[in-house]
Design a protein around this motif. Structure first.
Motif, PDB file in Angstrom:
ATOM      1  N   ASP A  84       0.853  -1.194  -0.065  1.00 46.10           N
ATOM      2  CA  ASP A  84       0.009  -0.083   0.130  1.00 46.10           C
ATOM      3  C   ASP A  84       0.866   1.184   0.000  1.00 46.10           C
ATOM      4  OD1 ASP A  84      -1.892  -1.734   2.478  1.00 46.10           O
ATOM      5  OD2 ASP A  84      -2.327  -1.726   0.339  1.00 46.10           O
ATOM      6  N   GLY A  85       0.279   2.467  -0.502  1.00 50.96           N
ATOM      7  CA  GLY A  85       1.143   3.666  -0.333  1.00 50.96           C
ATOM      8  C   GLY A  85       2.377   3.588  -1.256  1.00 50.96           C
ATOM      9  N   LEU A  86       2.022   3.225  -2.518  1.00 52.63           N
ATOM     10  CA  LEU A  86       3.221   2.935  -3.283  1.00 52.63           C
ATOM     11  C   LEU A  86       3.712   4.101  -3.719  1.00 52.63           C
ATOM     12  CD1 LEU A  86       1.578   0.037  -5.275  1.00 52.63           C
ATOM     13  CD2 LEU A  86       3.799  -0.067  -4.652  1.00 52.63           C
ATOM     14  N   LYS A  87       5.044   4.197  -3.895  1.00 55.17           N
ATOM     15  CA  LYS A  87       5.974   5.292  -4.041  1.00 55.17           C
ATOM     16  C   LYS A  87       6.705   5.068  -5.266  1.00 55.17           C
ATOM     17  CE  LYS A  87       6.888   5.856   0.806  1.00 55.17           C
ATOM     18  NZ  LYS A  87       7.792   5.991   1.950  1.00 55.17           N
ATOM     19  N   PRO A  88       7.084   6.036  -6.053  1.00 61.71           N
ATOM     20  CA  PRO A  88       7.898   5.890  -7.296  1.00 61.71           C
ATOM     21  C   PRO A  88       9.231   4.915  -7.044  1.00 61.71           C
ATOM     22  CG  PRO A  88       7.180   8.064  -7.215  1.00 61.71           C
ATOM     23  CD  PRO A  88       6.867   7.427  -5.827  1.00 61.71           C
ATOM     24  N   GLU A  89       9.581   5.075  -5.934  1.00 64.60           N
ATOM     25  CA  GLU A  89      10.999   4.223  -5.711  1.00 64.60           C
ATOM     26  C   GLU A  89      10.630   2.503  -5.369  1.00 64.60           C
ATOM     27  OE1 GLU A  89       9.931   6.979  -4.044  1.00 64.60           O
ATOM     28  OE2 GLU A  89      10.439   7.083  -2.018  1.00 64.60           O
ATOM     29  N   ASP A  90       9.346   2.520  -5.400  1.00 62.33           N
ATOM     30  CA  ASP A  90       8.791   0.925  -5.391  1.00 62.33           C
ATOM     31  C   ASP A  90       8.956   0.480  -6.669  1.00 62.33           C
ATOM     32  OD1 ASP A  90       6.525   1.987  -2.853  1.00 62.33           O
ATOM     33  OD2 ASP A  90       8.200   0.739  -2.807  1.00 62.33           O
ATOM     34  N   THR A  91       9.203   1.174  -7.736  1.00 61.37           N
ATOM     35  CA  THR A  91       9.233   0.691  -9.374  1.00 61.37           C
ATOM     36  C   THR A  91      10.359  -0.233  -9.385  1.00 61.37           C
ATOM     37  OG1 THR A  91       8.444   2.724 -10.008  1.00 61.37           O
ATOM     38  CG2 THR A  91       9.593   1.505 -11.596  1.00 61.37           C
ATOM     39  N   ALA A  92       9.967  -1.368  -9.769  1.00 55.57           N
ATOM     40  CA  ALA A  92      11.033  -2.602  -9.905  1.00 55.57           C
ATOM     41  C   ALA A  92      10.321  -3.644 -10.503  1.00 55.57           C
ATOM     42  CB  ALA A  92      11.597  -2.939  -8.442  1.00 55.57           C
ATOM     43  N   VAL A  93      11.217  -4.721 -10.738  1.00 51.57           N
ATOM     44  CA  VAL A  93      10.658  -6.072 -11.277  1.00 51.57           C
ATOM     45  C   VAL A  93      10.625  -6.795  -9.749  1.00 51.57           C
ATOM     46  CG1 VAL A  93      10.983  -8.201 -12.571  1.00 51.57           C
ATOM     47  CG2 VAL A  93      11.401  -5.819 -13.502  1.00 51.57           C
ATOM     48  N   TYR A  94       9.540  -7.384  -9.525  1.00 47.55           N
ATOM     49  CA  TYR A  94       9.231  -8.228  -8.223  1.00 47.55           C
ATOM     50  C   TYR A  94       9.490  -9.631  -8.606  1.00 47.55           C
ATOM     51  CZ  TYR A  94       8.359  -4.147  -5.751  1.00 47.55           C
ATOM     52  OH  TYR A  94       8.253  -2.713  -5.062  1.00 47.55           O
ATOM     53  N   TYR A  95      10.222 -10.512  -7.895  1.00 48.07           N
ATOM     54  CA  TYR A  95      10.465 -11.796  -8.100  1.00 48.07           C
ATOM     55  C   TYR A  95       9.869 -12.571  -6.768  1.00 48.07           C
ATOM     56  CZ  TYR A  95      13.400 -10.284 -11.612  1.00 48.07           C
ATOM     57  OH  TYR A  95      14.063  -9.675 -12.705  1.00 48.07           O
ATOM     58  N   CYS A  96       9.288 -13.658  -6.926  1.00 51.61           N
ATOM     59  CA  CYS A  96       9.256 -14.523  -5.735  1.00 51.61           C
ATOM     60  C   CYS A  96      10.294 -15.507  -5.829  1.00 51.61           C
ATOM     61  CB  CYS A  96       7.749 -15.155  -5.513  1.00 51.61           C
ATOM     62  SG  CYS A  96       7.347 -16.189  -7.059  1.00 51.61           S
ATOM     63  N   ALA A  97      10.663 -16.145  -4.644  1.00 46.12           N
ATOM     64  CA  ALA A  97      11.743 -17.039  -4.348  1.00 46.12           C
ATOM     65  C   ALA A  97      11.536 -17.937  -3.241  1.00 46.12           C
ATOM     66  CB  ALA A  97      13.128 -16.465  -4.395  1.00 46.12           C
ATOM     67  N   ALA A  98      12.044 -19.107  -3.437  1.00 47.89           N
ATOM     68  CA  ALA A  98      11.866 -20.105  -2.276  1.00 47.89           C
ATOM     69  C   ALA A  98      13.280 -20.763  -1.977  1.00 47.89           C
ATOM     70  CB  ALA A  98      10.964 -21.440  -2.606  1.00 47.89           C
ATOM     71  N   GLY A  99      13.782 -20.599  -0.522  1.00 47.62           N
ATOM     72  CA  GLY A  99      14.925 -21.155  -0.110  1.00 47.62           C
ATOM     73  C   GLY A  99      14.899 -21.785   1.076  1.00 47.62           C
ATOM     74  N   LEU A 100      16.040 -22.265   1.595  1.00 51.25           N
ATOM     75  CA  LEU A 100      16.216 -22.896   2.857  1.00 51.25           C
ATOM     76  C   LEU A 100      17.138 -21.907   3.591  1.00 51.25           C
ATOM     77  CD1 LEU A 100      16.925 -26.494   1.738  1.00 51.25           C
ATOM     78  CD2 LEU A 100      14.591 -25.516   2.490  1.00 51.25           C
ATOM     79  N   TYR A 101      16.526 -21.786   5.131  1.00 53.53           N
ATOM     80  CA  TYR A 101      17.312 -21.251   6.157  1.00 53.53           C
ATOM     81  C   TYR A 101      17.792 -19.777   5.774  1.00 53.53           C
ATOM     82  CZ  TYR A 101      17.903 -26.231   7.245  1.00 53.53           C
ATOM     83  OH  TYR A 101      17.590 -27.277   7.554  1.00 53.53           O
ATOM     84  N   SER A 102      16.823 -19.020   5.120  1.00 55.01           N
ATOM     85  CA  SER A 102      17.018 -17.806   4.389  1.00 55.01           C
ATOM     86  C   SER A 102      16.340 -16.699   4.796  1.00 55.01           C
ATOM     87  CB  SER A 102      16.787 -18.012   2.971  1.00 55.01           C
ATOM     88  OG  SER A 102      17.525 -18.984   2.256  1.00 55.01           O
ATOM     89  N   CYS A 103      15.476 -16.978   5.753  1.00 51.18           N
ATOM     90  CA  CYS A 103      14.610 -15.876   6.408  1.00 51.18           C
ATOM     91  C   CYS A 103      14.454 -15.742   7.841  1.00 51.18           C
ATOM     92  CB  CYS A 103      13.245 -15.907   5.780  1.00 51.18           C
ATOM     93  SG  CYS A 103      11.960 -14.890   6.303  1.00 51.18           S
ATOM     94  N   THR A 104      14.963 -14.581   8.371  1.00 50.49           N
ATOM     95  CA  THR A 104      14.851 -14.563   9.697  1.00 50.49           C
ATOM     96  C   THR A 104      13.898 -13.113  10.155  1.00 50.49           C
ATOM     97  OG1 THR A 104      16.600 -12.891   9.982  1.00 50.49           O
ATOM     98  CG2 THR A 104      16.829 -15.265  10.173  1.00 50.49           C
ATOM     99  N   SER A 105      13.514 -12.772  11.001  1.00 51.11           N
ATOM    100  CA  SER A 105      12.815 -11.690  11.369  1.00 51.11           C
ATOM    101  C   SER A 105      13.810 -10.427  10.887  1.00 51.11           C
ATOM    102  CB  SER A 105      12.289 -11.381  12.733  1.00 51.11           C
ATOM    103  OG  SER A 105      13.581 -11.399  13.682  1.00 51.11           O
ATOM    104  N   SER A 106      14.919 -10.406  10.878  1.00 48.98           N
ATOM    105  CA  SER A 106      15.657  -9.187  10.457  1.00 48.98           C
ATOM    106  C   SER A 106      16.439  -9.225   9.168  1.00 48.98           C
ATOM    107  CB  SER A 106      16.917  -8.982  11.762  1.00 48.98           C
ATOM    108  OG  SER A 106      17.732 -10.431  11.752  1.00 48.98           O
ATOM    109  N   SER A 107      16.384 -10.259   8.337  1.00 53.53           N
ATOM    110  CA  SER A 107      17.025 -10.338   7.127  1.00 53.53           C
ATOM    111  C   SER A 107      16.390 -11.441   6.259  1.00 53.53           C
ATOM    112  CB  SER A 107      18.791 -10.610   7.381  1.00 53.53           C
ATOM    113  OG  SER A 107      18.846 -11.974   7.970  1.00 53.53           O
TER     114      SER A 107
END
Length: 126
Positions: A84-107
């Motif tokens: 929501d509240g999109l900004k011009p700096e949100d302009t990009a190509v967006y990709y979904c991805a799947a990985g292992l041990y790749s996501c924490t609450s901080s990175s």
């Protein structure tokens, strides 16, 4: 064969909203950390958000924190990203991805991603 199909991108005015979706086949989201990345023209790919399959932690990049929500429908094997509240700096190509041990609450780790979609472009006009 693993296949991701992203949808929901497009042209939107500043302040508007988009809901990006990614449907996966050939794997189960239950077994992976799921993430959204984006790449703006001339810039490196960056992590936007992720959801950890181990403890349900979610991560949001600072510039989208408070404006974005990631959600997964495990029955449909789809992941969505509402911005929501999109900004011009949100302009990009967006990709979904799947990985292992790749996501924490901080990175989220780009290097940890094993499977990628082909991306959906988002353009935010000012």
């Amino acid at each position: 064969e693993v296949k991701f199909v992203e949808s929901g991108g497009g042209l939107v005015q500043s302040g508007g909203s988009l809901r990006l979706s990614c449907a996966a086949s050939g794997l189960s989201f239950f077994a992976y950390d799921i993430a959204w990345f984006r790449q703006a023209p001339g810039k490196e790919r960056e992590g936007v958000s992720c959801l950890s399959n181990s403890d349900g932690s979610t991560y949001y990049e600072n510039s989208v924190k408070g404006r974005a929500t990631i959600s997964i429908d495990y029955a449909q094997n789809t992941v969505s990203l509402q911005i929501d509240g999109l900004k011009p700096e949100d302009t990009a190509v967006y990709y979904c991805a799947a990985g292992l041990y790749s996501c924490t609450s901080s990175s989220v780790s780009l290097e940890g991603m094993l499977h990628w979609g082909k991306g959906t472009p988002v353009t935010v006009s000012s």
